[in-house]
Design an enzyme around this catalytic site. Structure first.
Site, PDB file in Angstrom:
ATOM      1  N   ASP A 136      41.111 -31.629  -8.392  1.00  0.00           N
ATOM      2  CA  ASP A 136      42.204 -30.760  -8.498  1.00  0.00           C
ATOM      3  C   ASP A 136      41.567 -29.525  -8.377  1.00  0.00           C
ATOM      4  OD1 ASP A 136      44.224 -29.104  -9.511  1.00  0.00           O
ATOM      5  OD2 ASP A 136      44.666 -30.289 -11.440  1.00  0.00           O
ATOM      6  N   GLN A 169      42.355 -35.766 -11.596  1.00  0.00           N
ATOM      7  CA  GLN A 169      41.601 -34.652 -12.192  1.00  0.00           C
ATOM      8  C   GLN A 169      40.343 -34.085 -11.452  1.00  0.00           C
ATOM      9  OE1 GLN A 169      41.534 -35.344 -16.335  1.00  0.00           O
ATOM     10  NE2 GLN A 169      43.558 -34.877 -16.460  1.00  0.00           N
TER      11      GLN A 169
END
Length: 282
Positions: free
Chosen positions: A44, A41
């Protein structure tokens, strides 16, 4: 030659460049291929730039429309709020919903993935439900391509929904494929003059059949915006988030300043496009 490259690109759309990178023995990574796992994450890039695009799309619509977003009570009477419809409830779509709500619009949203209903409603928007009748979510939580029959029903359903909308923001995408058509030319013909469509998927084919990349199209009084590279229009925060994504990735794949290739690691395995003169992803 022999260097490492970290970038944002789709190998399937850049086959010649990928072959050239392999020929020069460049170890190339594409952050467009990051797996949808918790560890990835902070890296990302797609999500961080989609956040910018979703926010800016609503601002473009607010400028283009001939009406206020919020309800206003004035000496001249009460002005009704704008009705905004967001198609696709990924990162860009959710940010568009949140931004439109902050501006005071009445917002509804549609997505083939029923799992996003709770997220949409948590932002104060109405989730439009349609009986899909098939698995609409692929690995990693992305939407998948629907069958022809289901897609026909989806188009008919959305044609009815856009009739009542003052503004439509489209954000639907399928990784590695053309963006699905959600608003046909006939559906545009059924919309009110003065309505605005902002197609965020225009760079991958567009969700609106009439959208043209980088161009504003007016069809019977309906304005269709096809903005490209929206993150570049908010360079301060877009660059800030991009830099953090890249930094997080580099810290993950290096040790003591040197690249450490370990294909047992899911992040490295999924993002490495070329290595040791070979094409791994195409």
């Amino acid at each position: 030659e022999g260097s490492a490259l970290v970038a944002l690109f789709q190998p399937a759309a850049e086959r010649e460049s990928v072959s050239q990178l392999a020929a020069r023995r460049v170890t190339a990574f594409s952050l467009a291929l990051l797996p949808r796992i918790t560890r990835a994450q902070p890296m990302d890039v797609l999500s961080s730039q989609a956040t910018v695009a979703g926010y800016k799309a609503v601002l473009l619509a607010a400028v283009a429309t001939g009406r206020f977003f919020p309800m206003l009570v004035t000496a001249a009477g009460t002005l009704t709020p704008a009705r905004v419809l967001v198609l696709g409830a990924g990162v860009a779509g959710l940010q568009a919903i949140a931004t439109a709500r902050r501006l005071g619009a009445v917002v509804s949203a549609f997505d083939v993935r029923a799992a996003v209903k709770e997220q949409v409603e948590s932002l104060g928007a109405k989730f439009l439900e349609m009986q899909i009748g098939e698995q609409a979510e692929a690995a990693g939580g992305y939407a998948k391509q629907l069958s022809e029959e289901t897609h026909r029903r989806e188009l008919a359903f959305l044609a009815q929904q856009v009739k009542d909308a003052d503004i439509v923001i489209t954000t639907a995408a399928i990784p590695g494929k053309r963006a699905p058509i959600l608003i046909t030319a006939d559906a545009v013909g059924g919309m009110k003059p003065g309505s605005v469509i902002v197609d965020l998927a225009v760079e991958t084919g567009g969700n609106c059949e009439l959208a043209v990349a980088g161009t504003d199209v007016n069809r019977n009084g309906v304005l269709i915006l096809g903005p490209v590279n929206l993150p570049s229009t908010l360079p301060y925060h877009a660059s800030q988030m991009y830099a953090r994504n890249i930094s997080s990735f580099l810290l993950h794949v290096t040790r003591d300043g040197k690249l450490v290739v370990d294909f047992d690691d899911e992040i490295m395995r999924e993002t490495c496009v070329t290595y040791a003169g070979e094409v791994r992803k195409s």
